[in-house]
Design a protein around this motif. Sequence first.
Motif, PDB file in Angstrom:
ATOM      1  N   THR A  48       0.787  -0.962  -0.232  1.00 49.67           N
ATOM      2  CA  THR A  48      -0.076  -0.038   0.002  1.00 49.67           C
ATOM      3  C   THR A  48       0.793   1.286   0.147  1.00 49.67           C
ATOM      4  O   THR A  48       0.261   2.357   0.090  1.00 49.67           O
ATOM      5  CB  THR A  48      -0.817   0.031   1.169  1.00 49.67           C
ATOM      6  OG1 THR A  48      -0.112  -0.242   2.404  1.00 49.67           O
ATOM      7  CG2 THR A  48      -1.932  -1.108   1.205  1.00 49.67           C
ATOM      8  N   ASN A  50       2.406   2.318   2.435  1.00 48.25           N
ATOM      9  CA  ASN A  50       2.282   2.949   3.639  1.00 48.25           C
ATOM     10  C   ASN A  50       3.686   2.600   4.262  1.00 48.25           C
ATOM     11  O   ASN A  50       4.467   1.915   3.898  1.00 48.25           O
ATOM     12  CB  ASN A  50       1.127   2.234   4.521  1.00 48.25           C
ATOM     13  CG  ASN A  50       0.895   3.013   5.693  1.00 48.25           C
ATOM     14  OD1 ASN A  50       1.464   3.949   6.040  1.00 48.25           O
ATOM     15  ND2 ASN A  50      -0.279   2.604   6.337  1.00 48.25           N
ATOM     16  N   GLY A 167      -9.015  -3.760   1.671  1.00 47.92           N
ATOM     17  CA  GLY A 167      -8.575  -2.252   1.780  1.00 47.92           C
ATOM     18  C   GLY A 167      -7.782  -2.056   3.032  1.00 47.92           C
ATOM     19  O   GLY A 167      -7.452  -0.693   3.299  1.00 47.92           O
ATOM     20  N   ALA A 168      -7.056  -3.039   3.597  1.00 43.87           N
ATOM     21  CA  ALA A 168      -6.193  -2.827   4.863  1.00 43.87           C
ATOM     22  C   ALA A 168      -5.106  -2.052   4.326  1.00 43.87           C
ATOM     23  O   ALA A 168      -4.411  -1.861   3.029  1.00 43.87           O
ATOM     24  CB  ALA A 168      -5.882  -3.982   5.434  1.00 43.87           C
ATOM     25  N   PHE A 169      -4.476  -1.303   5.457  1.00 41.04           N
ATOM     26  CA  PHE A 169      -3.163  -0.592   5.082  1.00 41.04           C
ATOM     27  C   PHE A 169      -2.426  -0.504   6.296  1.00 41.04           C
ATOM     28  O   PHE A 169      -1.337  -0.065   6.347  1.00 41.04           O
ATOM     29  CB  PHE A 169      -3.449   1.002   4.569  1.00 41.04           C
ATOM     30  CG  PHE A 169      -4.464   1.532   5.461  1.00 41.04           C
ATOM     31  CD1 PHE A 169      -3.757   2.258   6.671  1.00 41.04           C
ATOM     32  CD2 PHE A 169      -5.778   1.679   5.341  1.00 41.04           C
ATOM     33  CE1 PHE A 169      -4.812   3.068   7.537  1.00 41.04           C
ATOM     34  CE2 PHE A 169      -6.445   2.393   6.215  1.00 41.04           C
ATOM     35  CZ  PHE A 169      -6.114   3.112   7.159  1.00 41.04           C
TER      36      PHE A 169
END
Lengths: 197, 197
Positions: A48, A50, A167-169
């Motif tokens: 992601t 992140n 959708g996890a980050f």
Amino acid sequence: MPKTLEFFFDLVSPYSYLASTQLDALAERTGARVLWRPFLLGAVFKATENVSPATIPAKGLYLLKDFGDWSRHYGLPALQLPEIFPFNSLLLQRLALVADEQGRLPVFGHRMYRAIYQENRDVTSAEEVTALLAEEGMDAKAYLARAEAAEIKDRLKANVEEAVRRGAFGAPTFFIGEEMFVGNDRLMFVEKALRAP
Amino acid sequence: MPKTLEFFFDLVSPYSYLASTQLDALAERTGARVLWRPFLLGAVFKATENVSPATIPAKGLYLLKDFGDWSRHYGLPALQLPEIFPFNSLLLQRLALVADEQGRLPVFGHRMYRAIYQENRDVTSAEEVTALLAEEGMDAKAYLARAEAAEIKDRLKANVEEAVRRGAFGAPTFFIGEEMFVGNDRLMFVEKALRAP
């Protein structure tokens, strides 16, 4: 019908640890079933783009204070960070999936989190991991052998991919159906959603 | 003795808006004095090498959901994000300092936050800002002229530098003495600290 709460966690994540300490009581209060889902935070970050909050020095300092605030809030011992942090949690996350095959994932997760963040035990050491598994009556040799199986490795990768796709980050990440909540500090919204009709 | 809660905020920060809606009631409940402290989130990010969470696409998506969760939690209208976001808040933050000179900073802050996140008004337009100031009986022409004064510009810079020196890396940032709390989602710890003997 009781709802299912999916808890995507990594043993290297202190906020996942903090959240994990609340899950049994949360399940009791709401009647929800909690499904522990091991993934790899580093791989989620990579997928992601992140980064760990601790990469910003000022944020890293605040996190240490914040861990203390949450530990007191939850009535836990002061959270201890491992000397080497972040540590490589790959083997542990694979072992979590082995524990899952044995129906013992929550026991494994709670034991490891306590070892890391309350007892300052070095879970990157094979001897410590062996001792901890043995404490819970788990066959350490069999667990460590099974952790190297392609099936286990693939399941961990698949969990990462699934979490990112949904959708996890970061960690912890919760799902109730496809509704996502991110962070230990969103457990009050998780509880509200579990109680909703 | 009543405690003082410093609230470092930027009008461009939705989480600062969410927190701002709770401050009057918090002051009432705890007897604390709330000191609104305008700063510039972009300058804080730059100084600390932090970035907006919205730069990570998956996180940006979750933020939108999270704004809704918090708005419902607080009983607020659904939070509306300006079409152009993030917008340049430099003039607004300077105007906040002008309002402060007039002893009207909380009125200014509440009005602007409502305009931005509840009424979808374009506060980057001089006409809208003029209209909003006038609504609160503020002399828009005098405010806008004063906002260009070197003293005001320097005060804003000084606030950024002070916040960063004290550990800030984002918004909202709260201080009770030198104890720092970061984020709307830490208001329960802020309240606990304000109530502590």
